[in-house]
Design an enzyme around this catalytic site. Structure first.
Site, mmCIF file in Angstrom:
data_model
loop_
_atom_site.group_PDB
_atom_site.id
_atom_site.type_symbol
_atom_site.label_atom_id
_atom_site.label_comp_id
_atom_site.label_asym_id
_atom_site.label_seq_id
_atom_site.Cartn_x
_atom_site.Cartn_y
_atom_site.Cartn_z
ATOM 1 N N GLY A 119 2.972 12.661 -8.947
ATOM 2 C CA GLY A 119 2.046 13.734 -9.284
ATOM 3 C C GLY A 119 2.703 14.773 -10.166
ATOM 4 O O GLY A 119 3.311 14.484 -11.182
ATOM 5 N N THR A 155 13.619 9.565 -2.650
ATOM 6 C CA THR A 155 13.764 8.266 -3.309
ATOM 7 C C THR A 155 14.459 8.419 -4.655
ATOM 8 O O THR A 155 14.457 9.489 -5.274
ATOM 9 C CB THR A 155 12.401 7.583 -3.519
ATOM 10 O OG1 THR A 155 11.587 8.368 -4.389
ATOM 11 C CG2 THR A 155 11.686 7.375 -2.198
ATOM 12 N N GLY A 185 1.896 3.770 -4.897
ATOM 13 C CA GLY A 185 3.049 2.879 -5.042
ATOM 14 C C GLY A 185 4.122 3.147 -4.009
ATOM 15 O O GLY A 185 4.726 2.221 -3.459
ATOM 16 N N ASP A 244 -11.418 -3.574 10.770
ATOM 17 C CA ASP A 244 -12.328 -4.564 11.374
ATOM 18 C C ASP A 244 -11.844 -5.999 11.223
ATOM 19 O O ASP A 244 -12.516 -6.941 11.622
ATOM 20 C CB ASP A 244 -13.742 -4.421 10.817
ATOM 21 C CG ASP A 244 -13.875 -4.904 9.363
ATOM 22 O OD1 ASP A 244 -12.827 -5.123 8.714
ATOM 23 O OD2 ASP A 244 -15.019 -5.038 8.889
ATOM 24 N N GLU A 283 0.240 -1.965 -8.469
ATOM 25 C CA GLU A 283 1.468 -2.443 -9.097
ATOM 26 C C GLU A 283 1.418 -3.966 -9.248
ATOM 27 O O GLU A 283 0.759 -4.652 -8.471
ATOM 28 C CB GLU A 283 2.694 -2.054 -8.253
ATOM 29 C CG GLU A 283 2.824 -0.565 -7.966
ATOM 30 C CD GLU A 283 3.109 0.272 -9.202
ATOM 31 O OE1 GLU A 283 3.674 -0.289 -10.168
ATOM 32 O OE2 GLU A 283 2.760 1.463 -9.207
#
Length: 332
Positions: free
Chosen positions: A12, A39, A68, A216, A276
């Site tokens: 973002g 990361t 991702g 479900d 991806e």
């Protein structure tokens, strides 16, 4: 109890960097001993860290980033016998999965506060060959625009980047000859794309799989048959108009637990997993029922979108009462 926040510092508008401390405080208020992992650009950074802490016995992994990053975390723990619970802090562009779970998408601190509510859902995930996805898989020329949108554009323009690139690619879209098998049938022929969804939120829209139910045990499978540019524009309009595309003769829409996809002749079918590239067909897709336990804003999810058999008796009762109150308000 121990929790590990795994966050992508570049997702973002890089909002996570200045909010890590506040988020760790919230996680600790929820009863966890919290720590953070930032990361790196190294491949599988989030995946490897999620797997490491899961094997060390951490009870919660908090995935903060875009779809991702969430996909990486899921792939790090999905094949383990003992899996930690998961929380999501959306900090990407489309944030489809967070939208489906009604987790705030415009404030990472508010998103973390969902953990304090203590509401969790057992959710299905998809297995695609040796990989996993938590929201959407797909293939065909329409899905390939995801790979062509530069990361910088995604950060600056968000979903608008996909619309701009999609408009550019529409004239180049050509159907691919493929063979798709599912629980109740077989499709053999040219298709513009296929989509396999676990929620109703795909590509920033909530009407592509309008009757999808979280947890479900089934996928929502959409196959768009051979179409021209005019057909595609019409189908997009139907999606935006209440999900009416599912009744169009150019579309196959069904629920299924397993799917098999392969290309006919020498065609290439690239498979997209949570936005991806996930490899090429042939590929088998299997629904792993209630495979993960995830924090969600259950109060705000429509009752029809949840498999209520997965809720505790107390939570299910409260949901039904809340829905009845809302109906009363609408009828007055």
């Amino acid at each position: 109890m121990r929790a590990r926040l795994i966050y992508n510092p570049t997702s973002g508008h890089e909002t996570m960097n200045s909010n890590v401390g506040d988020i760790l405080n919230i996680i600790e208020k929820a009863g966890y001993e919290a720590s953070a992992y930032r990361t790196t650009p190294k491949k599988n950074s989030a995946k490897n860290e999620a797997r490491r802490v899961a094997k060390e016995g951490f009870e919660l992994v908090v995935a903060a980033g875009g779809d991702g990053t969430i996909n990486e975390v899921v792939n790090g723990i999905a094949d383990l016998d003992k899996r930690p619970e998961v929380a999501i802090i959306p900090a990407g562009t489309t944030n489809d999965y967070a939208r489906a779970l009604k987790i705030p998408r415009d404030d990472v601190v508010d998103a973390a506060k969902v953990i304090l509510k203590g509401q969790k859902l057992p959710v299905d995930i998809g297995q695609a060959g040796e990989k996993y996805f938590i929201n959407i898989a797909g293939g065909g020329s329409m899905t390939e625009l995801t790979y062509e949108v530069p990361s910088a554009y995604k950060s600056i323009l968000g979903y608008l980047a996909y619309l701009v690139k999609g408009a550019e690619l529409l004239p180049r879209i050509s159907p691919i000859d493929m063979h798709i098998e599912y629980d109740d049938g077989v499709f053999d022929g040219k298709a513009t794309m296929f989509l396999i969804g676990l929620t109703n939120s795909i590509g920033g829209m909530e009407q592509i799989a309008p009757d999808s139910v979280i947890g479900d045990g089934t996928f929502s499978l959409i196959i768009v048959k051979e179409t021209n540019l005019r057909d595609l524009v019409h189908l997009i309009a139907l999606v935006l108009n209440g999900g009416r595309h599912v009744y169009n003769p150019k579309v196959i829409y069904t629920k299924t637990k397993k799917i098999s996809v392969k290309a006919n002749d020498d065609n290439r079918v690239m498979v997209n997993l949570d936005g991806e590239y996930g490899g090429d067909a042939p590929m088998e897709f299997t629904n792993l029922h209630n495979h993960l336990n995830i924090y969600a804003n259950v109060d705000s999810i429509p009752l029809k979108a949840i498999d209520t058999s997965t809720l505790s008796e107390k939570d299910a009762g409260e949901k039904i009462i809340e829905e009845e109150k809302n109906l009363d308000k609408e009828n007055k």
